[in-house]
Design a protein around this motif. Structure first.
Motif, PDB file in Angstrom:
ATOM      1  N   PHE A 111       0.892  -1.239  -0.023  1.00 22.95           N
ATOM      2  CA  PHE A 111       0.068   0.096   0.135  1.00 22.95           C
ATOM      3  C   PHE A 111       0.885   1.417  -0.041  1.00 22.95           C
ATOM      4  O   PHE A 111       0.577   2.279  -0.850  1.00 22.95           O
ATOM      5  N   VAL A 120       0.970   3.917  -3.005  1.00 23.50           N
ATOM      6  CA  VAL A 120       0.735   5.206  -2.572  1.00 23.50           C
ATOM      7  C   VAL A 120       1.641   6.321  -3.155  1.00 23.50           C
ATOM      8  O   VAL A 120       1.505   7.255  -3.582  1.00 23.50           O
ATOM      9  N   THR A 121       2.930   5.951  -2.884  1.00 20.11           N
ATOM     10  CA  THR A 121       4.020   6.867  -3.286  1.00 20.11           C
ATOM     11  C   THR A 121       4.267   7.201  -4.807  1.00 20.11           C
ATOM     12  O   THR A 121       4.434   8.129  -5.176  1.00 20.11           O
ATOM     13  N   GLY A 131      -6.524   4.424   4.026  1.00 20.91           N
ATOM     14  CA  GLY A 131      -7.318   4.595   2.940  1.00 20.91           C
ATOM     15  C   GLY A 131      -8.071   6.079   3.102  1.00 20.91           C
ATOM     16  O   GLY A 131      -8.058   7.047   2.496  1.00 20.91           O
ATOM     17  N   LEU A 137      -5.723   8.905   3.719  1.00 20.08           N
ATOM     18  CA  LEU A 137      -4.974   9.469   2.677  1.00 20.08           C
ATOM     19  C   LEU A 137      -5.944  10.054   1.552  1.00 20.08           C
ATOM     20  O   LEU A 137      -5.809  11.182   1.022  1.00 20.08           O
ATOM     21  N   TYR A 138      -7.282   9.998   1.508  1.00 23.55           N
ATOM     22  CA  TYR A 138      -8.105  10.517   0.826  1.00 23.55           C
ATOM     23  C   TYR A 138      -8.432  12.036   1.338  1.00 23.55           C
ATOM     24  O   TYR A 138      -8.343  13.000   0.432  1.00 23.55           O
TER      25      TYR A 138
END
Length: 432
Positions: free
Chosen positions: A183, A187-188, A238, A241-242
């Motif tokens: 993950f 994401v990065t 998640g 991050l959103y």
């Protein structure tokens, strides 16, 4: 230092002038709703850094000193289950736990009621019991409570047992760590491609902060760590991050062409983006937390499900931490990283220089009896036409600043202005 100029990141709309010239005061809720940049979040980032650092240290200390209350799935053990209704009426889970502890000599780790009505059952968990201890425990429970079968008659066969190996919990932990690593890598890559490297770094630091704080809260409070806790922990990443991506997307919009403009510094543009998305973050958090609270109330208090309790607790903790860190940590970190670059420091210096010149010009106009009004407060860098207009103004401003003075020097003025003699014009003689 140019970076210190970000302490004045409030938009001019924070104190809009009235017709009488005084500042127009607005309520906190109005400023929160309109998102005019009145809340100087980025400008106070050092205070936020200290607060988050203290919080992280406390959580790390809690994990190191107190440790985690690992569930049976991670430590291994035995679970005995029986109906919650016996021949004498409702069976109390604490009494069932005491019966097992007295017979086996092993203290029960947890006892809870699962389900409601006729389908309600009691689950008692303890460390691993051998076969003889399990048989004795089931016999003692039947003799004491006479649990009823579906036929309405007492039966020892309705008392069941199950054993859980600690290796199963270790496999869950290993798979969760692999999922977390994948993950983070994905994401990065996404953030670097869609945004840029400093946004990716800031988002990752924020995610790590959320993980550490949520885990620390579990260690300090003593919540039991179960596979549902691990699932909930991955879920909240998640969500966090959103919220961070929403804010960063607005920052990206507000900083279009920023290096060629002298209206705002990077910190001021980022702070305005925070204010513009703050109400959305609050609304999203409230809407997201309502079903989690419902899951906790219905799942635990009414149904008595420990799995739902674990899932709701980790999501409640993680969501609260995630929304706070996405607002107060992610964007301030981004501004700190960006202001390390020479281009943005020089742009901040140009902003300060232009503001100083505007202040002097306004002071001269006011002394002359006029008034100067800044009509650029409504500038929207997301509007292509406004951005192009502002860039043309900046080019004209730079060109005007580079043109040398046209006023002739004193000696040139004296040279061009020769004194004229009185009487006959030069070159003509008077006849006698």
């Amino acid at each position: 230092m140019p970076e210190n100029n970000d302490n004045a990141t409030g938009s001019p709309a924070e104190a809009a002038p009235t017709q009488s010239g005084g500042p127009k005061k607005t309520s906190v809720f109005q400023r929160l709703y309109t998102g005019t940049g009145a809340f100087d979040i980025v400008g106070h980032r050092k205070q936020w850094y200290i607060a988050f650092a203290v919080l992280v240290l406390v959580c790390i200390g809690g994990m190191g000193l107190k440790g985690f209350n690992l569930g049976i799935e991670f430590e291994g053990g035995t679970q005995i289950q029986l109906p919650a209704r016996g021949a004498q009426g409702q069976i109390d889970e604490d009494e069932a736990s005491n019966v097992i502890s007295e017979v086996t000599g092993v203290a029960a780790a947890e006892a809870q009621v699962v389900g409601v009505g006729e389908s309600a059952t009691i689950q008692v968990r303890s460390s691993t019991l051998d076969a003889n201890q399990v048989v004795e425990a089931k016999r003692a429970l039947f003799d004491e409570f006479q649990p009823l079968a579906s036929t309405g008659q007492p039966s020892q066969s309705v008392i069941s047992d199950s054993a859980v190996s600690a290796s199963w919990g270790g496999e869950i932990s290993q798979q969760a760590l692999i999922a977390l690593a994948v993950f983070m890598v994905l994401v990065t890559i996404f953030l670097v491609i869609y945004f840029e490297k400093w946004m990716a770094v800031s988002a990752l630091i924020t995610l790590i902060h959320d993980i550490v704080v949520t885990a620390g809260v579990y260690a300090i409070v003593g919540f039991e760590v179960t596979p549902a806790t691990v699932i909930g922990l991955l879920t909240i990443l998640g969500y966090s991050l959103y919220d961070t991506v929403v804010v960063f997307d607005k920052v990206k919009e507000n900083t279009r062409g920023l290096l060629n403009l002298t209206k705002r510094t990077y910190g001021e543009a980022a702070n305005l983006a925070l204010n513009q998305t703050l109400m959305r973050s609050i609304n999203t958090s409230v809407i997201a937390l309502l079903p989690v609270l419902g899951l906790m109330v219905v799942g635990y208090l009414l149904l008595g499900s420990g799995t739902l309790q674990d899932l709701a607790l980790v999501q409640l903790t993680g969501m609260l931490v995630g929304v706070v860190s996405s607002v107060l940590l992610a964007t301030p970190l981004l501004v700190t990283f960006k202001m390390r670059e020479t281009a943005y420091r020089e742009q901040a210096e140009r902003v300060a220089e232009r503001r100083a010149q505007s202040s002097r010009a306004a002071a001269r106009e006011e002394a002359a009896g006029g008034s100067e009004t800044d009509v650029d407060d409504d500038f929207d860098p997301g509007d292509d036409e406004q951005l192009e207009t502002e860039l043309r103004k900046e080019r004209a401003y730079a060109a005007a600043a580079s043109v040398p003075a046209r006023t002739p020097k004193a000696k040139d003025r004296h040279r061009n202005q020769r004194p004229r003699r009185s009487g006959t014009p030069s070159g003509k003689r008077k006849r006698s």
